[in-house]
Design a protein around this motif. Structure first.
Motif, PDB file in Angstrom:
ATOM      1  N   ARG A   1       0.850  -1.186   0.000  1.00  0.00           N
ATOM      2  CA  ARG A   1       0.000   0.000   0.000  1.00  0.00           C
ATOM      3  C   ARG A   1       0.884   1.233   0.000  1.00  0.00           C
ATOM      4  O   ARG A   1       1.765   1.387   0.844  1.00  0.00           O
ATOM      5  N   GLY A   2       0.659   2.083  -0.991  1.00  0.00           N
ATOM      6  CA  GLY A   2       1.481   3.269  -1.152  1.00  0.00           C
ATOM      7  C   GLY A   2       1.034   4.418  -0.269  1.00  0.00           C
ATOM      8  O   GLY A   2       0.026   4.339   0.443  1.00  0.00           O
ATOM      9  N   THR A   3       1.792   5.497  -0.339  1.00  0.00           N
ATOM     10  CA  THR A   3       1.457   6.684   0.439  1.00  0.00           C
ATOM     11  C   THR A   3       0.159   7.328  -0.035  1.00  0.00           C
ATOM     12  O   THR A   3      -0.413   8.165   0.656  1.00  0.00           O
ATOM     13  N   ASP A   4      -0.317   6.932  -1.221  1.00  0.00           N
ATOM     14  CA  ASP A   4      -1.598   7.431  -1.711  1.00  0.00           C
ATOM     15  C   ASP A   4      -2.772   6.599  -1.181  1.00  0.00           C
ATOM     16  O   ASP A   4      -3.928   6.859  -1.527  1.00  0.00           O
ATOM     17  N   GLY A   5      -2.469   5.559  -0.370  1.00  0.00           N
ATOM     18  CA  GLY A   5      -3.503   4.732   0.218  1.00  0.00           C
ATOM     19  C   GLY A   5      -3.997   3.603  -0.667  1.00  0.00           C
ATOM     20  O   GLY A   5      -4.838   2.807  -0.248  1.00  0.00           O
ATOM     21  N   ARG A   6      -3.455   3.492  -1.885  1.00  0.00           N
ATOM     22  CA  ARG A   6      -3.954   2.490  -2.825  1.00  0.00           C
ATOM     23  C   ARG A   6      -3.142   1.204  -2.744  1.00  0.00           C
ATOM     24  O   ARG A   6      -1.928   1.231  -2.547  1.00  0.00           O
TER      25      ARG A   6
END
Length: 313
Positions: free
Chosen positions: A68-73
């Motif tokens: 899970r990336g810093t963009d929440g995806r």
């Protein structure tokens, strides 16, 4: 952070502390790793033996993963040889080399299935696209990638899929996954069963592949009909001494499928459709989930029952 660190090409990784990865190039993203599969490619790069390997120890093992990336995806990502490894609590990815995953999918299943499924999916979509009514032989069908290849070939429209492997117990399971016939690699019936296939997905190579070629061509009804032999893996040897007469006596076309032979742009274009099918449960894969702390013990031993090992930090 904790990571599986390769300290020498001739030893398994150790579970130890490693410095935090930091995005350095424009567009790079820090991700929290949720799952990373132990594949043959992973082992090959870690040993410095795979043709795509680069760099020298110490480095973090792992070539792909789900995180899970810093963009929440939630994303499935594949790392280039010069990028950070994936068997760690965190890694840095290039989002352009990742695919967003649908909500509700299992990160462990996705990490287990994508690499072995990708091998045959790319081969049959980019290197030897299947025509309607095509027939396929899978050499090395009892390995994880070969078992997945049987399922992928049927899903993409093959009317016949002959599965050839060494493990008779595993071969017996393949008709339920789409194989129309099964045979051991050393069985003389291989040529009779597969003599008129259109595509061979070869995960074994070496002398085993040469023997299979000879058996197929002897039994082939019309040798002018193209036979595309896709070399994907080398489980039985890196070198295959192919007699020249096999190439002269039939329309035999030998191609490879892997990093380099399939352009990265084409590879990334194919991944969303594959992700969709895995998320739907189209393909069956056996998974053994293990904590990353067990990496040293699990690295060199096959998983019981042939499951794909997936590490979770």
């Amino acid at each position: 952070m904790k990571a599986a660190v390769i300290t020498s090409f001739d030893r398994p990784p150790i579970h130890t502390d490693m410095g935090e990865p930091v995005p350095e190039l424009p567009g790079e993203m820090l991700v929290e790793v949720l799952a990373a599969g132990l594949h043959q490619l992973t082992r090959g790069r870690a040993a410095g033996a795979h043709y795509s390997a680069s760099g020298s120890p110490p480095f973090v093992a792992g070539v792909d993963g789900v995180g899970r990336g810093t963009d929440g995806r939630l994303r499935y990502f594949v790392q280039a040889p010069d990028q950070h490894g994936t068997m760690a609590e965190r890694t840095v990815i290039d989002p352009r080399r990742s695919i967003e995953l649908p909500d509700g999918c299992d990160p462990v299943v996705m990490a287990a299935a994508m690499n072995p499924a990708m091998a045959s999916w790319l081969a049959l979509r980019c290197r030897a696209p299947l025509a309607p009514g095509a027939r396929v032989l899978v050499l090395g069908a009892t390995g994880s990638s070969g078992t997945m290849a049987v399922q992928v070939a049927r899903h993409l429209g093959a009317v016949q899929v002959i599965a050839a492997g060494r493990d008779e117990r595993k071969l017996a399971r393949l008709p339920a996954l789409g194989a129309t016939a099964t045979v051991t690699l050393d069985d003389e019936r291989l040529g009779e069963l597969a003599g008129d296939v259109d595509v061979v997905l070869d995960f074994v190579w070496g002398e085993c592949a040469v023997n299979a070629m000879q058996r197929l061509l002897v039994q082939r009804c019309d040798r002018s009909v193209p036979l595309t032999w896709v070399q994907i893996g080398s489980m039985a040897g890196q070198v295959a001494a192919i007699p020249g007469h096999l190439l002269r006596a039939a329309d035999l076309r030998i191609v490879g499928s892997g990093h380099g032979s399939v352009p990265e742009r084409a590879m990334l274009a194919e991944l969303p459709a594959l992700v969709e099918q895995i998320a739907r449960g189209t393909f069956q894969i056996d998974v053994q989930r293990m904590p990353l702390s067990a990496v040293e013990q699990a690295w060199s031993r096959p998983a019981p029952g042939g499951e794909r090992i997936v590490f979770t930090p």
